[in-house]
Design a protein around this motif. Structure first.
Motif, short mmCIF file in Angstrom:
data_model
loop_
_atom_site.label_atom_id
_atom_site.label_comp_id
_atom_site.label_asym_id
_atom_site.label_seq_id
_atom_site.Cartn_x
_atom_site.Cartn_y
_atom_site.Cartn_z
N GLY A 53 0.93 -1.10 -0.13
CA GLY A 53 0.01 -0.16 -0.08
C GLY A 53 0.90 1.19 0.07
N ASP A 54 0.50 2.13 -0.67
CA ASP A 54 1.07 3.53 -0.63
C ASP A 54 1.43 4.09 0.52
N ASP A 55 0.31 4.00 1.54
CA ASP A 55 0.36 4.63 2.83
C ASP A 55 0.90 3.84 3.90
N ALA A 56 1.50 2.53 3.45
CA ALA A 56 2.25 1.54 4.49
C ALA A 56 3.64 2.31 4.66
N ARG A 57 4.11 2.43 5.79
CA ARG A 57 5.27 2.71 6.14
C ARG A 57 6.05 2.07 7.17
N ARG A 58 7.38 1.87 6.93
CA ARG A 58 8.13 1.01 7.85
C ARG A 58 8.84 1.87 8.93
N TYR A 59 8.43 1.51 10.41
CA TYR A 59 9.31 2.05 11.30
C TYR A 59 10.52 1.41 11.92
N ALA A 60 10.21 0.08 11.90
CA ALA A 60 11.52 -0.78 12.20
C ALA A 60 11.62 -2.14 11.47
N GLN A 61 12.62 -2.50 11.31
CA GLN A 61 12.89 -3.98 10.45
C GLN A 61 14.06 -4.78 11.20
N GLU A 62 13.61 -5.74 11.85
CA GLU A 62 14.46 -6.68 12.57
C GLU A 62 14.69 -8.19 11.69
N ARG A 63 13.59 -8.39 10.55
CA ARG A 63 13.79 -9.56 10.09
C ARG A 63 14.64 -9.31 8.84
N TYR A 64 15.70 -10.28 8.74
CA TYR A 64 16.47 -10.30 7.49
C TYR A 64 16.07 -10.55 6.22
N ALA A 65 16.05 -9.92 5.17
CA ALA A 65 15.71 -10.28 3.87
C ALA A 65 16.82 -9.79 3.01
N GLY A 66 16.94 -10.67 1.81
CA GLY A 66 17.83 -10.36 0.90
C GLY A 66 18.91 -11.84 0.78
N SER A 67 19.83 -11.58 0.01
CA SER A 67 20.77 -12.83 -0.20
C SER A 67 21.41 -13.11 1.00
N PHE A 68 21.80 -14.45 1.33
CA PHE A 68 22.62 -14.53 2.36
C PHE A 68 23.65 -15.91 2.02
N ARG A 69 24.81 -15.94 2.64
CA ARG A 69 25.78 -16.98 2.50
C ARG A 69 26.43 -17.16 3.65
N ARG A 70 26.38 -18.41 3.96
CA ARG A 70 27.28 -18.87 5.29
C ARG A 70 28.28 -20.11 4.88
N THR A 71 29.16 -20.08 5.27
CA THR A 71 30.43 -21.17 5.09
C THR A 71 30.91 -21.85 6.25
N ILE A 72 31.08 -23.26 6.48
CA ILE A 72 31.35 -23.67 7.51
C ILE A 72 32.50 -24.69 6.98
N GLU A 73 33.58 -24.62 7.87
CA GLU A 73 34.63 -25.71 7.56
C GLU A 73 34.47 -26.95 8.05
N LEU A 74 34.42 -27.99 7.37
CA LEU A 74 34.17 -29.39 7.81
C LEU A 74 35.42 -29.94 8.45
N PRO A 75 35.21 -30.97 9.51
CA PRO A 75 36.38 -31.58 9.95
C PRO A 75 36.73 -32.59 8.96
N PRO A 76 38.18 -33.03 9.01
CA PRO A 76 38.99 -33.85 8.09
C PRO A 76 38.06 -35.31 7.94
N ASN A 77 37.35 -35.68 9.07
CA ASN A 77 36.78 -37.09 8.82
C ASN A 77 35.33 -37.08 8.03
N ALA A 78 34.94 -35.78 7.41
CA ALA A 78 33.49 -35.76 6.92
C ALA A 78 33.94 -36.26 5.38
N ASN A 79 32.68 -36.91 5.13
CA ASN A 79 32.69 -37.56 3.80
C ASN A 79 31.90 -36.67 2.85
N PRO A 80 32.36 -36.06 1.71
CA PRO A 80 31.57 -35.16 0.94
C PRO A 80 30.73 -35.94 0.10
#
Length: 147
Positions: A90-117
């Motif tokens: 709506g044109d009259d809707a205004r955001r006052y605060a935003q705590e919820r993340y939106a957009g692209s994301f990326r997380r990387t985790i180093e695996l232990p040597p015993n992991a079988n990919p």
């Protein structure tokens, strides 16, 4: 009115200070890469006798919006989460605060040597992405018979 502005401004300054202190003394494990205060998605990483288990909390993200890959001992979880508040609301809707993340994301985790990919499963249910990576047979615990 000025007092409420001052309180809000001080609150945000204290939040910023708390984030800086947390980043200095966070003590995060070295296996989590690209982790910073407020990063998305939040992760739980654990292990069993047979596997390494990673749970990524991705509420509002559909399984077709997620990409999971393993390369050179690194597990990467990436994707896109749509904004819940848009101009189409709506044109009259205004955001006052935003705590919820939106957009692209990326997380990387180093695996232990015993992991079988070569033995990885991933499923997304109720906003939780569960990735299970089997361990190499040689690294699994086994009982030794004493003679």
């Amino acid at each position: 009115m000025r007092n409420s502005y001052l309180q809000t401004d001080l609150s945000s300054e204290f939040d910023r200070l708390q984030q800086q202190v947390a980043s200095l003394f966070g003590g995060l494990p070295s296996s989590l890469r690209s982790d910073r205060y407020g990063s998305f998605p939040k992760l739980n990483v654990g292990t069993t006798d047979d596997a390494i288990e990673i749970v990524a909390f991705v509420p509002g993200v559909k399984s077709d919006q997620l990409d999971v890959s393993i390369d050179k001992g690194l597990l990467t979880i990436s994707g896109q989460r749509e904004a819940s508040f848009t101009k189409e609301d709506g044109d009259d809707a205004r955001r006052y605060a935003q705590e919820r993340y939106a957009g692209s994301f990326r997380r990387t985790i180093e695996l232990p040597p015993n992991a079988n990919p070569d033995q990885v499963t991933a499923r997304c249910t109720n906003g939780c992405l569960m990735v299970t990576i089997a361990k190499h047979e040689a690294s699994k615990p086994r009982a030794i018979t004493v003679q």
